[in-house]
Design a protein around this motif. Structure first.
Motif, PDB file in Angstrom:
ATOM      1  N   TYR A  22      -9.393  23.546  28.869  1.00  0.00           N
ATOM      2  CA  TYR A  22      -9.913  24.550  29.074  1.00  0.00           C
ATOM      3  C   TYR A  22      -9.993  26.376  28.467  1.00  0.00           C
ATOM      4  O   TYR A  22     -11.036  26.728  28.514  1.00  0.00           O
ATOM      5  CB  TYR A  22     -10.189  24.262  31.340  1.00  0.00           C
ATOM      6  N   THR A  23      -8.782  26.526  27.902  1.00  0.00           N
ATOM      7  CA  THR A  23      -8.812  27.582  28.112  1.00  0.00           C
ATOM      8  C   THR A  23      -9.709  28.069  26.280  1.00  0.00           C
ATOM      9  O   THR A  23     -10.238  28.572  26.251  1.00  0.00           O
ATOM     10  CB  THR A  23      -7.211  27.647  28.167  1.00  0.00           C
ATOM     11  N   ALA A  24      -8.647  26.788  26.014  1.00  0.00           N
ATOM     12  CA  ALA A  24      -9.694  26.650  23.965  1.00  0.00           C
ATOM     13  C   ALA A  24     -11.538  26.963  24.467  1.00  0.00           C
ATOM     14  O   ALA A  24     -12.305  27.701  23.758  1.00  0.00           O
ATOM     15  CB  ALA A  24      -9.512  25.283  23.800  1.00  0.00           C
ATOM     16  N   ILE A  25     -11.362  25.772  25.915  1.00  0.00           N
ATOM     17  CA  ILE A  25     -13.305  26.253  26.046  1.00  0.00           C
ATOM     18  C   ILE A  25     -13.683  27.376  26.041  1.00  0.00           C
ATOM     19  O   ILE A  25     -14.602  27.973  26.572  1.00  0.00           O
ATOM     20  CB  ILE A  25     -13.451  25.213  27.188  1.00  0.00           C
ATOM     21  N   TRP A  26     -12.540  28.594  26.951  1.00  0.00           N
ATOM     22  CA  TRP A  26     -12.813  28.932  27.222  1.00  0.00           C
ATOM     23  C   TRP A  26     -13.629  30.533  26.570  1.00  0.00           C
ATOM     24  O   TRP A  26     -14.479  31.770  26.705  1.00  0.00           O
ATOM     25  CB  TRP A  26     -12.378  30.147  29.018  1.00  0.00           C
ATOM     26  N   TYR A  27     -12.850  30.533  25.339  1.00  0.00           N
ATOM     27  CA  TYR A  27     -11.966  30.878  24.412  1.00  0.00           C
ATOM     28  C   TYR A  27     -13.479  30.859  23.215  1.00  0.00           C
ATOM     29  O   TYR A  27     -13.939  32.193  22.625  1.00  0.00           O
ATOM     30  CB  TYR A  27     -10.767  30.929  23.215  1.00  0.00           C
ATOM     31  N   VAL A  28     -14.166  29.552  23.386  1.00  0.00           N
ATOM     32  CA  VAL A  28     -14.875  29.944  22.382  1.00  0.00           C
ATOM     33  C   VAL A  28     -16.315  30.606  22.936  1.00  0.00           C
ATOM     34  O   VAL A  28     -16.895  30.965  22.308  1.00  0.00           O
ATOM     35  CB  VAL A  28     -15.643  27.838  22.025  1.00  0.00           C
TER      36      VAL A  28
ATOM     37  N   ARG B 190      -3.100  19.346  18.020  1.00  0.00           N
ATOM     38  CA  ARG B 190      -4.665  18.995  17.794  1.00  0.00           C
ATOM     39  C   ARG B 190      -5.559  20.641  18.608  1.00  0.00           C
ATOM     40  O   ARG B 190      -6.194  20.948  17.645  1.00  0.00           O
ATOM     41  CB  ARG B 190      -5.231  18.065  18.396  1.00  0.00           C
ATOM     42  N   THR B 191      -5.515  20.786  19.470  1.00  0.00           N
ATOM     43  CA  THR B 191      -6.092  21.972  20.149  1.00  0.00           C
ATOM     44  C   THR B 191      -6.143  23.213  19.637  1.00  0.00           C
ATOM     45  O   THR B 191      -6.734  23.835  18.979  1.00  0.00           O
ATOM     46  CB  THR B 191      -5.864  22.126  21.644  1.00  0.00           C
TER      47      THR B 191
ATOM     48  N   GLU C   8     -15.671  19.888  18.469  1.00  0.00           N
ATOM     49  CA  GLU C   8     -14.055  18.637  17.916  1.00  0.00           C
ATOM     50  C   GLU C   8     -13.212  19.078  19.473  1.00  0.00           C
ATOM     51  O   GLU C   8     -12.823  17.902  19.119  1.00  0.00           O
ATOM     52  CB  GLU C   8     -13.496  19.627  16.587  1.00  0.00           C
ATOM     53  N   LEU C   9     -13.292  20.528  20.180  1.00  0.00           N
ATOM     54  CA  LEU C   9     -13.117  19.550  21.187  1.00  0.00           C
ATOM     55  C   LEU C   9     -13.257  19.020  22.185  1.00  0.00           C
ATOM     56  O   LEU C   9     -12.146  18.170  23.342  1.00  0.00           O
ATOM     57  CB  LEU C   9     -12.872  21.821  21.884  1.00  0.00           C
ATOM     58  N   PHE C  10     -13.901  18.737  22.381  1.00  0.00           N
ATOM     59  CA  PHE C  10     -14.883  17.480  23.327  1.00  0.00           C
ATOM     60  C   PHE C  10     -14.659  15.882  22.523  1.00  0.00           C
ATOM     61  O   PHE C  10     -13.783  15.046  23.095  1.00  0.00           O
ATOM     62  CB  PHE C  10     -16.625  17.179  22.814  1.00  0.00           C
TER      63      PHE C  10
END
Length: 312
Positions: A250-256, A112-113, A36-38
């Protein structure tokens, strides 16, 4: 160029997605929300391209009219006038957004993020509840609930009721930003703590999101009390910029990645797709790049060395 800059961010991280989704019971949840992030990244790129093209819509409309004439598909003067009027209105809006660097787009993308992150944490918690007995989680096991809350729901729905009830009982103590996530993850024995810089980033994300959703984006006393570093925009309206959104994304991806490792610790497993030290290196890599992005506005355009060239 705006379109190319965000495209480079999305494309350079694709190998990370493939590695993130290996080797965990919660693989479906991680896969879903990382995808979903992508998808959000692709949406942002698509809209950027659309704005760029719509900024020349009058010229495009006239060109299409000439092409139709060439193939003997002439439009009436009224039809052409109508299409040109629509094109002028859309072109004016697109040019204004491009000049302002797409605040409308990035405001929506931030909302959305944050929604993806909220759902991600809840579904990780539900996955943990489905995979264990309730007595494995003392905070949830100790909840006091009436029998009426369970009579009309089945086993799966009961777990949702328990989680919802837990959040209700913690409503007065729920913290802002990542604190809301940490309380839920701690309840299912997942270490949801993050570094101070991530806490600050999540606080800024959540408070700007709340301002956009509930207060029309006005920079008011409530926002400034939570995020005093935003004082230079006092009295104005929130307008998320490209570099700012890239930082949030990118912080959301870091969190995953962080929660993937926390789940491995909770399950006493090794992470798939690489050694634990490699995944920790990835966290440090993004920490450095996100902080640099926040300071300079530069874009991240390359992968960490141990993932470069991966086709997995």
């Amino acid at each position: 160029m705006l379109v190319q800059s965000f495209a480079s961010i999305v494309n350079s991280s694709w190998a990370i997605k493939q590695k993130l989704i290996e080797g965990l019971p919660e693989v479906d949840v991680i896969n879903k929300h990382f995808s979903e992030l992508f998808d959000l990244g692709k949406f942002v790129r698509t809209v950027q391209i659309g704005f760029a093209q719509t900024s020349e819509l009058v010229s495009i409309t006239n060109s299409m009219h000439r092409i139709n004439q060439h193939y003997h598909k002439e439009m009436s003067s009224n039809e052409l006038a109508r299409d040109l009027k629509d094109a002028e209105e859309l072109e004016e809006f697109a040019k204004r957004q491009v000049d302002l660097r797409h605040p409308y787009l990035y405001n929506l993308a931030l909302i959305r993020t944050w929604s993806i992150l909220e759902t991600f944490v809840d579904e990780i918690a539900m996955s943990r509840l489905r995979g264990s007995t309730l007595d494995a989680f003392p905070q949830l096991h100790a909840l006091k609930m009436s029998i009426s809350e369970f009579i009309n729901v089945d086993g799966a729905e009961r777990l949702e009721v328990i989680l919802s009830r837990f959040k209700e009982t913690r409503a007065s103590t729920l913290k802002k930003g990542n604190g809301r996530f940490q309380i839920v993850l701690d309840a299912v024995a997942v270490n949801g703590s993050v570094d101070e810089w991530v806490s600050k980033m999540f606080l800024e994300m959540s408070e700007i999101r709340n301002s956009l959703v509930h207060r029309g984006g006005v920079v008011d006393k409530r926002l400034l009390e939570s995020c005093p570093w935003l004082r230079e925009v006092r009295g104005g309206e929130v307008g998320v910029k490209e570099g700012q959104f890239n930082k949030y994304w990118y912080t959301a991806i870091w969190y995953v990645v962080k929660i993937k490792l926390a789940l491995c610790d909770a399950n006493r497993e090794e992470p798939g797709g690489g050694s634990r030290s490699a995944w920790k290196e990835l966290l440090e890599f993004y920490k450095e790049k996100i902080i640099r992005l926040g300071e300079t506005g530069e874009l991240i355009t390359h992968q960490p060395p141990f993932l470069a060239g991966s086709s997995d």
